[in-house]
Design an enzyme around this catalytic site. Structure first.
Site, PDB file in Angstrom:
ATOM      1  CE  LYS A   1      -2.624   0.719   3.885  1.00  0.00           C
ATOM      2  NZ  LYS A   1      -2.637   2.130   4.273  1.00  0.00           N
ATOM      3  CB  SER A   2       3.755   2.341   2.065  1.00  0.00           C
ATOM      4  OG  SER A   2       3.176   2.477   3.327  1.00  0.00           O
TER       5      SER A   2
ATOM      6  N   GLY B   1      -5.010   8.109   5.185  1.00  0.00           N
ATOM      7  CA  GLY B   1      -4.153   9.191   5.693  1.00  0.00           C
ATOM      8  C   GLY B   1      -2.993   9.460   4.757  1.00  0.00           C
TER       9      GLY B   1
ATOM     10  CB  SER C   1       5.052  11.048  10.737  1.00  0.00           C
ATOM     11  OG  SER C   1       4.171  10.971   9.642  1.00  0.00           O
TER      12      SER C   1
ATOM     13  CD  GLN D   1       0.465   8.742   6.737  1.00  0.00           C
ATOM     14  OE1 GLN D   1      -0.119   9.616   7.385  1.00  0.00           O
ATOM     15  NE2 GLN D   1      -0.090   7.579   6.447  1.00  0.00           N
TER      16      GLN D   1
ATOM     17  CG  ASP E   1       1.259   0.618   9.297  1.00  0.00           C
ATOM     18  OD1 ASP E   1       0.733   1.408  10.106  1.00  0.00           O
ATOM     19  OD2 ASP E   1       1.574   0.946   8.148  1.00  0.00           O
TER      20      ASP E   1
ATOM     21  CE  LYS F   1      -0.077   5.320  12.728  1.00  0.00           C
ATOM     22  NZ  LYS F   1       0.604   5.957  11.594  1.00  0.00           N
TER      23      LYS F   1
HETATM   24  C1  S3P Z   1       2.606   5.262   6.083  1.00  0.00           C
HETATM   25  C2  S3P Z   1       3.242   5.675   7.209  1.00  0.00           C
HETATM   26  C3  S3P Z   1       2.780   5.343   8.560  1.00  0.00           C
HETATM   27  C4  S3P Z   1       1.817   4.174   8.544  1.00  0.00           C
HETATM   28  C5  S3P Z   1       0.797   4.288   7.482  1.00  0.00           C
HETATM   29  C6  S3P Z   1       1.427   4.385   6.111  1.00  0.00           C
HETATM   30  C7  S3P Z   1       3.140   5.694   4.776  1.00  0.00           C
HETATM   31  O1  S3P Z   1       2.158   6.481   9.117  1.00  0.00           O
HETATM   32  O2  S3P Z   1       1.195   4.032   9.790  1.00  0.00           O
HETATM   33  O3  S3P Z   1      -0.063   3.160   7.488  1.00  0.00           O
HETATM   34  O4  S3P Z   1       2.778   5.097   3.750  1.00  0.00           O
HETATM   35  O5  S3P Z   1       3.938   6.634   4.769  1.00  0.00           O
HETATM   36  P1  S3P Z   1       3.021   7.618   9.869  1.00  0.00           P
HETATM   37  O6  S3P Z   1       4.185   7.855   8.999  1.00  0.00           O
HETATM   38  O7  S3P Z   1       2.159   8.821   9.958  1.00  0.00           O
HETATM   39  O8  S3P Z   1       3.343   7.021  11.194  1.00  0.00           O
END
Ligand code: S3P
Length: 440
Positions: A25-26, A98, A169, A171, A317, A343
């Site tokens: 997914k990421s 998110g 993070s 993200q 995760d 989350k």
């Molecule tokens: C993700 C980063 C994580 C993770 C999320 C996917 C990403 O969040 O929990 O499911 O794809 O960058 P954070 O970076 O906000 O912890």
């Protein structure tokens, strides 16, 4: 609640089988976003089938990107080129994702139009100031409702910043780096603790330049990216549920092929070994942008693991799955994981409530939890656990419920479509029942 939202889990003696898991997914989010910003065509094989990555594709279509999305998991995007996304005519819907909302906010901050990103009820409760603040310092104006979505982004010409987020993070790091592609000068992010590095690797895969110096990552603005043909590896975070199930049930053996083995995602391997499982990892010799390979877990002993704050970002995760380890005996203690509360659900509260409902000893703390299967000395009774609309809670409860004396029910089980459509069908295939004929 519609019947599709309920899953019944019967107890299991072992998990056994060889399988692949859905695309990561990421990584799929990042490949799609960078493909949209690149020049030319991008073809992505084994694209993540879950609803979250569909949300990213939907938003990109709203920004004028031509996308073909076949049932076989092949996604083709015609990149619009750097800074040339089109002003959307309607709000962009990030759904439950998110990653879509935060990374897209970074991209849109540098586009010269106003756009709005909305999300579902869960996403609208999640904190957005962590991206609004740095993007604001770069020059974008972002309106929100008390730090929450909907986000209205007034994009503009951005200037580079050096950002030091307080909370690790990926993200946030990624949102700032993506904005940095559209800024004058060099934008850097220095994290307190390492997080997943898929954005850095994906930028390089699309021909971008990215500099990594310890915990500092930098990009220069104004770079051109070129469309690519890429294959998304299997999602280690989805594999985690089978790996944990195998580790928790002695005599199990699960082999997962073509799964992503990026070292910023695989800290679970050490956790399973410390718990008492046998783990073998084979990295494919021709790994390209993202390491991938096969992982085999065999359940042996059930022990105990303690996870502290430094490991949390690398396991963020997997923590719900890790909790399920101890449902079968042993002990899991997690600290410094307050991020779990923001989350898709409040994962500490929902997890502890669900485990208790299944008859498993669970203790909640502000920044973590303890699951104690060792103190019980008997199988948990089983019961009805509510996933709270959260895909990883539904899957963690399913793996935990395999330990029970009798059948359990997971409410809101259809949340698994966010990252793992087909999870329950695969579970049925891997399970060796704890009663009846099932031979190992
Ligand atoms: C993700 C980063 C994580 C993770 C999320 C996917 C990403 O969040 O929990 O499911 O794809 O960058 P954070 O970076 O906000 O912890």
């Amino acid at each position: 609640m519609p019947p599709s939202s309920i899953a019944t889990i019967t107890p299991a003696r072992q998990l056994r089988g060889r399988l692949g898991v859905p695309g990561d997914k990421s990584i799929a989010h990042r490949y799609a976003l960078l493909g949209a910003l690149a020049e030319g065509r991008t073809t992505l094989a084994h694209f993540a089938p879950g609803a979250d990555c569909r949300s990213t594709l939907r938003c990109l279509r709203g920004l004028g990107v031509d996308i073909e999305d076949t049932a076989a998991g092949m996604v083709t995007l015609l990149g619009r080129g750097f800074g040339r996304l089109r002003s959307p005519v309607a709000p962009l819907d990030a759904g439950n994702s998110g990653t879509t909302m935060r990374l897209l906010a970074g991209v849109l901050a540098g586009h010269p139009f106003t756009s709005t990103i909305v999300g579902d009820g869960s996403l609208s409760r999640r904190p957005m100031r962590r991206v609004m603040a740095p993007l604001g310092r770069m020059g974008a104006r972002i309106d929100a409702v008390d730090g929450h979505a909907p986000l209205t982004i007034h994009g503009t010409a951005l200037h580079a910043i050096a950002h030091q987020p307080e909370t690790p993070s990926a993200q946030v790091k990624s949102a700032v780096l993506l904005a940095g592609l559209h800024a004058d000068g060099v934008t850097s992010v220095t994290e307190p603790v390492a997080t997943r590095d898929h954005t850095e690797r994906a930028l390089a895969a699309f021909g971008g330049e990215v500099t990594v110096d310890g915990l500092r990552v930098s990009v220069r603005g104004g770079q051109r990216l070129t469309g690519q043909s890429l294959d998304v590896p299997g999602d280690f975070s989805s594999a985690a549920f089978w790996l944990v199930g195998a580790a928790a049930l002695p005599g199990s053996r699960v082999e997962i092929e073509d799964v992503g083995l990026n070292p910023t995602r695989t800290a679970l391997v050490g956790v399973l070994e410390r718990f008492g499982a046998r783990v073998a990892v084979e990295i494919a010799p021709d790994e390209a942008d993202e390491p991938r390979g096969t992982i085999i877990v065999e359940g042996d002993r059930t022990g105990g693991v303690e996870i502290g704050p430094n490991l949390v970002p690398l396991l963020i995760d997997e923590l719900p799955a890790i909790a399920a380890l101890a449902a079968h005996g042993g002990r899991v203690d997690v600290r410094g994981a307050g991020e779990l509360r923001v989350k898709e659900s409040d994962r500490i509260a929902v997890l502890v409530a669900g485990f208790r409902a299944l008859g498993i000893d669970a203790e909640e703390r502000p920044d973590g939890f303890t699951i104690d299967g060792a103190s019980r000395g008997a199988r948990p009774k089983g019961g009805v656990a509510d996933a709270g609309g959260d895909h990883r809670m539904a899957m963690a409860f399913a793996i935990a419920a395999l330990a029970a004396e009798g059948p359990s029910t997971i409410e809101g089980a259809d949340a698994v479509v966010i990252s793992y459509p087909g999870f329950f069908e695969t579970l049925e295939r891997l399970v060796r029942p704890s009663t009846g004929l099932g031979a190992p």
